[in-house]
Structures are given as structure tokens and as C-alpha cells.
Design a protein around this motif. Structure first.
Motif: not given
Length: 171
Positions: A83-94, A136-140
Motif C-alpha cells: 500500500n503506497r499511501k501507508f508507506e508514504s505515511f511511515l516513510e518520507d520520500d527522498p 545528491a539525494i537525502l535517502e529515506v
């Protein structure tokens, strides 16, 4: 209430509370902890232990609480995967910090990383300055990934180093 069911319900409540609290207060510190983070985790674990097992301090109560935590974590990971919505709730995007040698000042301010810290991360990747950074990316997980280009061979290089001192950021 049944003592075993009581431990199950209490453990689930504590687990859900901790997941939400980590999400709200910054989770990026969890991949590499400093001394203050270790102390905090030890104190939190001690504070919630009684909330999970209540009066049941038996081996059975502790094992049931641990089993519930493992099961809850397994379920949360499965939900995040499906579930992408649940994942985005728990983890920020890079977050993109540098693109084609240009620093995104707004992104740096948003994630509370100074230019000096960014420069240090770039040097840790063996890149000589921001002008040579393609991305350069700040990863999750709080690490900074760097994609660079070798001036002579025009070959793109990617490196990712686990940071010793992660920075928390809230969105």
C-alpha cells in the motif's frame, strides 16, 4: 479480560504508539544511533515495558509481548509493501539536494542540513566539490547518495556511504 489477550492488546497499542511517535519525531536517526539516541531508546523501552505486560511479569507474558511485536512489525512491513499511501505515511520520500552541480537551498533548509554538512558528505564520497555532483539525494534512511561524473572519462559514478551522524528532519 484474559491475561494473554491483555498482553496482546497492550503490546499492539504500544507498538502503534511507537510507530506513530517515530514518524512524528524523526525516524532517520534509527539507522545509526548516537549516545543520546541509545539512552532515549533504553528509557522508552523501560517506560513501555510495564504498559505492554501489565501485571504479568512471567516468562510467558514477556514472550507473548515479543511475539506480538514481531508479528505487528511483519504486518506493517507487508502493508508498506502493498500500500503506497501507508508507506508514504511511515516513510518520507527522498529529497534531492544537488542537481547538476546546483544546490537546492530550499531543500537543504527543509531537511535541516547545512552547506558544510553537505560538503562533508560529498567529500566522503570522494567527489571534489558540488560542481562535479550530478545528483545528491537525502535517502529515506538518512544517508546521502551521490552521483558524480569523472571529468576525464565522463563516466558517471554512484556512491552511497552510511553517515555516522544522521540528521532528523520533519515535513
Amino acid at each position: 479480560m484474559n491475561p494473554i489477550l491483555d498482553v496482546v492488546v497492550r503490546s499492539l497499542c504500544v507498538y502503534l504508539f511507537m510507530v506513530v511517535a517515530i514518524r512524528l519525531f524523526g525516524k532517520n536517526q534509527l539507522s545509526q544511533l548516537n549516545a543520546g539516541d541509545v539512552v532515549l531508546l533504553l528509557l522508552i523501552s523501560n517506560a513501555v515495558q510495564n504498559a505492554m505486560v501489565g501485571q504479568d511479569t512471567s516468562l510467558q507474558g514477556g514472550l507473548i509481548a515479543a511475539l506480538v511485536l514481531f508479528a505487528a512489525n511483519f504486518i506493517v512491513k507487508r502493508l508498506m509493501f502493498s500500500n503506497r499511501k501507508f508507506e508514504s505515511f511511515l516513510e518520507d520520500d527522498p529529497v534531492i539536494l544537488i542537481k547538476d552541480g546546483v544546490i537546492d537551498e530550499k531543500a537543504l533548509d527543509e531537511v535541516k542540513i547545512s552547506k558544510e554538512e553537505l560538503q562533508e558528505a560529498i567529500r566522503e564520497h570522494g567527489v571534489d566539490g558540488t560542481k562535479n555532483v550530478k545528483l545528491a539525494i537525502l535517502e529515506v534512511d538518512g544517508n546521502i547518495s551521490v552521483v558524480s561524473e569523472d571529468e576525464k572519462s565522463k563516466q558517471t559514478n554512484y556512491s552511497r556511504i552510511k553517515r555516522k551522524n544522521k540528521r532528523k528532519y520533519l515535513r
